[in-house]
Each structure stands twice: as structure tokens, then as C-alpha cells.
Design an enzyme around this catalytic site. Structure first.
Site, PDB file in Angstrom:
ATOM      1  N   TYR A  92      19.736 -65.679  38.081  1.00 41.44           N
ATOM      2  CA  TYR A  92      18.479 -65.533  37.561  1.00 41.44           C
ATOM      3  C   TYR A  92      18.179 -66.945  36.581  1.00 41.44           C
ATOM      4  O   TYR A  92      17.678 -67.787  37.006  1.00 41.44           O
ATOM      5  CB  TYR A  92      18.226 -64.325  36.904  1.00 41.44           C
ATOM      6  CG  TYR A  92      16.390 -64.162  36.396  1.00 41.44           C
ATOM      7  CD1 TYR A  92      15.648 -63.846  37.483  1.00 41.44           C
ATOM      8  CD2 TYR A  92      16.101 -64.660  35.396  1.00 41.44           C
ATOM      9  CE1 TYR A  92      14.300 -63.805  37.238  1.00 41.44           C
ATOM     10  CE2 TYR A  92      14.770 -64.469  34.952  1.00 41.44           C
ATOM     11  CZ  TYR A  92      13.793 -64.258  35.865  1.00 41.44           C
ATOM     12  OH  TYR A  92      12.525 -63.991  35.628  1.00 41.44           O
TER      13      TYR A  92
ATOM     14  N   SER B  27      12.218 -64.224  42.098  1.00 38.22           N
ATOM     15  CA  SER B  27      11.202 -64.433  41.159  1.00 38.22           C
ATOM     16  C   SER B  27      11.773 -65.907  40.635  1.00 38.22           C
ATOM     17  O   SER B  27      11.830 -66.979  41.582  1.00 38.22           O
ATOM     18  CB  SER B  27      10.966 -63.429  40.049  1.00 38.22           C
ATOM     19  OG  SER B  27       9.881 -63.973  39.196  1.00 38.22           O
TER      20      SER B  27
ATOM     21  N   ASP C 176       1.922 -59.775  46.376  1.00 35.74           N
ATOM     22  CA  ASP C 176       2.442 -60.146  45.017  1.00 35.74           C
ATOM     23  C   ASP C 176       1.340 -61.147  44.383  1.00 35.74           C
ATOM     24  O   ASP C 176       1.192 -62.167  44.808  1.00 35.74           O
ATOM     25  CB  ASP C 176       3.445 -61.079  45.393  1.00 35.74           C
ATOM     26  CG  ASP C 176       4.437 -61.320  44.134  1.00 35.74           C
ATOM     27  OD1 ASP C 176       3.889 -60.978  43.102  1.00 35.74           O
ATOM     28  OD2 ASP C 176       5.712 -61.783  44.426  1.00 35.74           O
TER      29      ASP C 176
ATOM     30  N   HIS D  25       5.322 -57.711  43.722  1.00 43.50           N
ATOM     31  CA  HIS D  25       6.597 -58.271  43.119  1.00 43.50           C
ATOM     32  C   HIS D  25       7.745 -57.592  43.061  1.00 43.50           C
ATOM     33  O   HIS D  25       8.773 -58.286  42.993  1.00 43.50           O
ATOM     34  CB  HIS D  25       6.151 -58.878  41.842  1.00 43.50           C
ATOM     35  CG  HIS D  25       6.890 -60.041  41.374  1.00 43.50           C
ATOM     36  ND1 HIS D  25       7.068 -61.257  41.969  1.00 43.50           N
ATOM     37  CD2 HIS D  25       7.636 -60.155  40.398  1.00 43.50           C
ATOM     38  CE1 HIS D  25       7.991 -62.213  41.295  1.00 43.50           C
ATOM     39  NE2 HIS D  25       8.307 -61.384  40.421  1.00 43.50           N
TER      40      HIS D  25
END
Length: 719
Positions: A481, A561, A645, A680
Site C-alpha cells: 500500500y 486504491s 466507484d 470502492h
């Protein structure tokens, strides 16, 4: 005050097939839809930037709708031909099918808890009264036929007799708030609509505070929203009469605004932010209607929020001049920073705080692993809570009058379990443990520290079956991430369990940009230092290869993301490093991300192309959409997104997939899987989640060369 303040005709041009877009991959013919190029040229700081696929940003157009259908047809035709796709789906369903129970909480005369029988699309809220049998209070599975309407926040009035709950339809961040008589379970009053990025904070039994934006002109899924407002809804009145408490004035314009009422109903605290990091902090004494708004912090140089109060004594958690966070106290009469006093000082480890039963519970991350200390309200260390093992703990929060508290514990090979804690003596007992068809004893996790490009030591946890041979041939998923101060701590995943059953290695590095080592670690992966995050991820892959866990032919990189950006940047910078790339709901157009929905709020981490020529050049240098090159063989890529999203709009993924399909050299497939009526990720039905993972794992293993599963499930004997 136990929570932080809260952000019809298919056009021929779209389906024509060109020779360039036709490949044959492992006996599967792939014919990509030809995505029409309609160049739009922007001049940014004197540089011409060509955007061939700007039209895909229009999520309401028939052209985009037809493109989505055409791409999905190609993708699912490919996925349907993977010989073990159904086996993976069946095993995921088997492993997922166990009862899951959340920790209980008391509201009024009832004890509430969340439960999923196994494969229910959404968790159900149950309640009991005394020794009575549990009854269903709210069943989100009845909200819609396909399970795509989910339950968001649930909040009760102070006496527990009225509930307000938020629902999301099709995965959207736009919510409705429904008000319920808790005793009779009947809907009362008007339903509030057009609510976004909001908590629900009650004032006594009279009403509640919530946040939202004015409904944007144009598409509600992609139009920019940048002025958040805090409202108060009084029960029994229509929403149009709701008073704006903060955010209506030009001087109060902020991208994120949240309100939270103290447990004793004395104070309303208001947090206001222009980005996802840093907030101003205000409060209002609610004892008199016309009391003024008082400033605690008038700048956004820190993340500061209230955790508790005793009368006028406020307890604040802050990273102001304390990158790893600390707790301070101050009197509400003089609340500004010069009057703050350290209560729990900063340490070398990052602090997260909860309160309940008259105590504070300080959870520290020690190399991404939990350590919990208990303090009283005088700041005295009472004890360390010895956890059940090495992993991640959460919970410990509750009302001040609570007699018992609950916490959860998990790691990469141990399913999430919950425990009941006696706060008086620190003892605890098992409250609930899952019965999962997974032998945790057969797996092992190891934390290593590897060296990134600039010499920084970065931790990574590697999990796999015991006895795995380090021969460079183990299918491996490297997940990352690296942003927004978010920490990746050890936690069990059913999907990852299925991956590891197949002999897969699962590795998670704690990249810069995250919060594992505090604000300094976060800042070291932001804006003009963002490349550090990609370098950390690349170095993690190189470590796994050097140590023979895997090789480039058996390595997949995955992230969602901001992690989707990570995958997109890594695969365009080092396309030969991995065999498979799996960017999910990614931020992939770094020159335009800030023009969609609340994207501008991410500028603390990314900067924007409008900031300066230096920032524009830097962003353009790694923006995945702008760095796909001709005649390069990129890894086999499965881009995943949802058509609803409105956090990271799907245009990011659409444009990246179009660029890759146009320019890809060689036989590695480039596909985009677009989940319809999905957002999302939050609230995604279990059935859809299982299908997604079956497709992701199937695509990954198939492109690593596996014609059958490495460890096929044993055939069940029919009785």
C-alpha cells in the site's frame, strides 16, 4: 466520545478488432476491443500532454457503457477458460462458510452484535435483552435483491431507544440515513439523503450531527466535491430544515468536516481538514444554544482529536511535535497549544488510543506488531495486556460505565478471534473463536528486514506453508500500500488462506508512506518523495527473488486504491520484475486525479500537477497512465475496478487498461474486470468477493504456467 472525528447501440468503432489487438495466449484467443482515441491536449506549465482516452471519464455516456460491456465480455470469456476457476471458487466458498460474530455492545436495554452465518452477503445485526434468545434487529441482506445495498454506520440515541443507520447503494460513498424506533424496529421520520463521508453523532435523545456536500452538478460519481458541511438533524423535522453548524461560510470551507459529541453531552468537537492529513480542531459548549465556537487548533500541521473528557478536562491525541503521537490534557477554558500538558508522552513506537471502563488503552506498533498498555485517567501505567500471540490487536473501547470490554486478535495465519477483558485486573477469556476449515499450525510467518534503494531498512512479513522449498518456483503475491499514514498489520484473510493452501507465498512489506513508524515514515513517501514507496516495493520483490522464495516468473504484485498506484508505477518502471500485475481500483492518472470527487484531498500525499512545474514533472514521471510505452512487454495484467466507484473513479482504470492494450508487446494478456453495481470495496457482497478472488487467483496461477492447481482440493466422498 470513543471514535476519532471523521473523509443502447454498440458503436462499431468500439468493437472493431485490429491486428495489433489480437494475440493468442496459451491457446486462448484474445481480441481486445479497439478503444477509440479522441486526443485532448492540455498545456501544463508549457508542456503539451495528450490524453487519448479522456472520453472514458464520462461515466454517464453510452460510449463508455458500451466500452465497459465489450471489455467485460473479453475478460470473462478469458477467465471462463481457466480450467480450475470453479475449483477455486468452490474452495473459497467452503473456507468462507463459517460463522463470524462481532464483539457485543450495549445500547439502552439491549446488547447488540453483528453476525454472519457464513456466506451471507452482508452481516446481520442481532440483539438480546437479558437472557432472551437473540433476535434480528437489522438484516442488510433484505435491503436489495442482489445484496449490493450495504449497512454503513449504526448509531443510537443516548437512551438507546432510537437508532440512525446509513446505507450505501451499489457501493457508492453517497449514503442515506434512516431513523428507526429501536423498540418496535419501525422506521420513523424522514430519511436523510445525499450524505457523504459522515459519522452519526447523537446529542442526547434529541437529534444528531452528520456531514455532507452539496449535491454536485453533473455526475454524482465523478464530479468534484470540495466543501464539506456539518449539519444538525432534529428528530421529527424534515431534512431541509437541518441547520448548518459549520462549513457554510467561505472562511469555513474545508474538504472534510466531522462532528462528534462527548459522551457526557457537554461538548461538540469539530474537525476540519483540507486533505487526508492534518486537521484544525474546534469545540462548542452545548450547555447553552448560543455558545460560541472555540478554537483549539487553527492550523493543519498535525492530526489531533479528542479521546475523552472529565468535566472541562480534555484529553487529546496528537502528533503535533510528536511524530509517533502522544496524549495531552488541557482545560476547555484555555484549550490552545501553549496550555497543553503531556499525559502519555511520545515513545519510539506509534500510538493508537482507545478508552473504556474508566481506562485508556494505548496500543503501540512495534515493527507493525501490537503491544497494549493500560493507563488510568491520572496517567498511571496499570499494566501491559499480554496478548494471545504475536499479531494485531484491536478494540478495548467502550463507555465509561462499562464493566467489561472486548478486543480482537489476529495475524496472517490466525483467524480473527475476540476476547472479553476484565479491566479491573487485566484478565481475559475467549469470547468467540471461529471454526475455520484451515489448519493454522501448518503455516508460518516470518518478519524480515530488507534494504531499499537508498539504504533504508524496511520490514516485511512473509507467510507460507511450513516446509516450503526455497527453490525460486513458489507462486508469490507481494502485496503493498504505502500511503496515507495507513499501517498494514498482520491479519487473517480467508482468500489468502486459499492462496497459501496452493503453496503460495504471501508477502507484505511495510513501505514508506504508511504509518507503521509514525509521521516521519509517512512523510518519507509523499509528494516529491513518492518514488521511495516504489523503490521499497521493488526492493521487496528483489529480496524475495534473491532469497529464492520465488522468481520473476512466479511473482505477482498486488495492491488496491493507493496500492493500485503502487502496482501501476512498479509494473511500468520494472515490467520484467514480475509475471503478473494486479492493480485494483487504482489511482492511475496522476495529472488529473485531483479533478474528480474528493481527489484533491489526497494532495498531501501526492501533490498536484497544478502546484508547480517541479511537482508536475515529478507526477508525470511516474503516473502509470502516462508511462505506458510502445514495444514493451508488460506483465500479464488484470485491472479490477467497480463502475460505481466514486472514491477512485473507474476512469483511472479504464484509461490505464486502454493504454496497455494499445501498446502491449508480446503475449501477456491485459484485461480489465469491471464489477457492475459496485464501488470502492466497502460493503461488497460476499458472493461477489468470492468470485473476484477466484478470478484473481485463477488469472495469476494460469499466467504463471499452471495448467492445474498446484494442490487440487481432494475429491469429497459422496455418502
Amino acid at each position: 466520545m470513543k471514535n476519532k472525528l471523521i473523509i443502447p447501440i454498440l458503436l462499431a468503432s468500439l468493437v472493431m478488432v485490429s491486428c495489433k489487438n489480437e494475440i493468442k495466449q496459451r491457446n486462448i484467443d484474445l481480441k481486445y476491443p479497439k478503444t477509440t482515441q479522441k486526443p485532448v491536449i492540455d498545456s501544463i506549465f508549457g508542456t503539451a500532454v495528450v490524453d487519448n482516452y479522456r472520453w472514458l471519464e464520462d461515466d454517464r455516456s453510452t460510449e463508455t457503457e458500451n466500452w465497459v460491456k465489450a471489455e467485460n465480455e473479453v475478460t470473462f470469456d478469458y477467465l471462463n477458460k481457466i480450467p480450475y476457476r470453479e475449483q477455486l471458487k468452490e474452495r473459497l466458498s467452503e473456507l468462507w462458510n463459517y460463522e463470524k460474530v462481532g464483539t457485543p455492545f450495549i445500547e439502552g436495554d439491549y446488547t447488540y452484535f453483528y453476525k454472519n452465518d457464513g456466506l451471507q452477503n452482508q452481516y446481520v445485526v442481532y440483539r438480546t435483552k437479558g437472557d432472551s434468545e437473540p433476535e434480528v434487529f437489522l438484516d442488510p441482506n433484505t435491503f436489495s435483491e442482489d445484496g449490493t445495498t450495504s449497512l454503513g454506520s449504526l448509531s443510537f440515541s443516548k437512551d438507546g431507544k432510537t437508532a440512525a443507520y446509513a446505507i450505501s447503494e451499489g457501493g457508492s460513498d453517497w449514503r442515506k440515513i434512516i431513523i428507526l424506533d429501536a423498540e418496535s424496529k419501525t422506521i420513523k421520520g424522514d430519511t436523510l439523503v445525499d450524505v457523504k463521508f459522515s459519522g452519526i453523532s447523537w446529542y442526547k435523545n434529541e437529534g444528531f450531527y452528520y456531514s455532507s456536500y452539496d449535491k454536485p452538478k453533473g455526475s454524482e460519481l465523478s464530479a468534484k466535491t470540495d466543501q464539506h458541511k456539518l449539519y444538525y438533524h432534529k428528530l421529527g423535522t424534515p431534512q431541509k430544515e437541518d441547520a448548518v453548524i459549520f462549513g457554510a461560510k467561505a472562511s469555513e470551507k474545508h474538504r472534510y468536516v466531522g462532528g462528534n459529541v462527548s459522551e457526557d453531552n457537554t461538548y461538540l468537537f469539530i474537525s476540519a481538514s483540507v486533505s487526508t492529513s492534518g486537521n484544525k480542531l474546534f469545540f462548542k459548549d452545548l450547555s447553552k444554544p448560543n455558545n460560541p465556537l472555540i478554537t483549539i487548533l487553527d492550523h493543519t500541521d498535525s492530526d489531533t482529536y479528542p479521546i475523552e473528557n472529565i468535566g472541562s478536562k480534555l484529553y487529546l491525541v496528537t502528533n503535533l511535535n510528536a511524530p509517533n503521537k502522544k496524549v495531552v490534557t488541557v482545560d476547555a477554558k484555555n484549550p490552545t497549544t501553549e496550555n497543553w500538558k503531556d499525559f502519555i508522552p511520545e515513545t519510539e513506537n506509534v500510538l493508537s488510543l482507545n478508552s473504556g471502563a474508566g481506562y485508556f488503552f494505548a496500543e503501540y506498533m512495534v515493527d507493525a506488531v501490537s503491544k497494549v498498555l493500560q493507563y488510568n485517567f491520572d496517567g498511571k501505567l496499570i499494566r501491559e495486556i499480554k496478548l494471545p500471540g504475536v499479531g494485531s490487536a484491536g478494540g478495548f473501547g467502550g463507555k465509561t460505565a462499562a464493566k467489561e470490554l472486548y478486543f480482537s486478535f489476529t495475524n496472517y495465519s490466525t483467524p480473527n478471534s475476540s476476547y472479553k477483558l476484565n479491566p479491573k485486573d487485566g484478565t481475559y477469556e475467549s469470547y468467540w473463536k471461529p471454526a475455520v476449515d484451515f489448519n493454522t499450525e501448518a503455516y508460518t510467518s516470518k518478519q524480515v528486514f530488507y534494504t531499499s534503494k537508498d539504504g533504508t531498512k524496511v520490514p516485511m512479513i512473509i507467510t507460507h506453508k511450513k516446509g516450503v522449498e526455497l527453490n525460486g518456483k513458489n507462486p508469490t503475491i507481494l502485496y503493498g500500500y504505502g500511503g496515507f499514514n495507513i499501517s498494514l498489520t498482520p491479519s487473517f484473510s480467508i482468500a489468502n488462506a486459499v492462496w497459501m493452501e496452493q503453496g503460495g507465498v504471501y508477502a507484505v512489506p511495510n513501505l514508506r508512506g504508511g504509518g507503521e513508524y509514525g509521521k516521519k515514515w509517512h512523510d518519507a513517501g509523499t509528494q516529491l518523495k513518492k518514488q521511495n514507496v516504489f523503490d521499497d516495493f521493488i526492493a521487496a520483490a528483489e529480496y524475495l527473488i534473491a532469497e529464492k522464495y520465488t522468481s520473476s516468473e512466479y511473482l505477482a504484485i498486488r495492491g488496491g486504491s493507493n496500492g493500485g498506484l503502487l502496482v501501476g508505477a512498479t509494473m511500468t518502471q520494472r515490467p520484467n520484475l514480475m509475471k503478473v500485475a494486479l492493480p485494483a481500483v487504482g489511482v492511475l492518472d496522476m495529472l488529473r486525479y485531483h479533478t474528480f470527487t474528493a481527489g484533491a484531498g489526497w494532495a498531501y500525499d501526492y501533490g498536484t500537477a497544478d502546484d508547480s512545474k517541479e511537482m508536475f514533472d515529478y507526477l508525470k514521471g511516474y503516473s502509470p497512465v502516462h508511462n505506458v510505452k510502445e514495444n514493451v512487454q508488460y506483465p500479464a495484467t488484470l485491472v479490477t475496478t467497480g463502475d460505481h466507484d466514486d472514491r477512485v473513479v473507474p476512469a483511472h482504470s479504464f484509461k490505464f487498461a486502454a493504454e496497455l492494450q494499445e501498446k502491449q508487446s508480446g503475449e501477456n494478456p491485459v484485461l480489465i474486470r469491471i464489477e457492475t453495481n459496485a464501488g470502492h470495496g466497502a460493503g461488497t457482497p460476499v458472493a461477489k468477493t468470492i468470485e473476484q478472488y477466484a478470478d484473481i487467483f485463477g488469472f495469476t496461477l494460469f499466467n504463471m504456467g499452471f495448467n492445474q492447481l498446484p494442490n487440487p482440493p481432494k475429491a469429497k466422498i459422496k455418502s
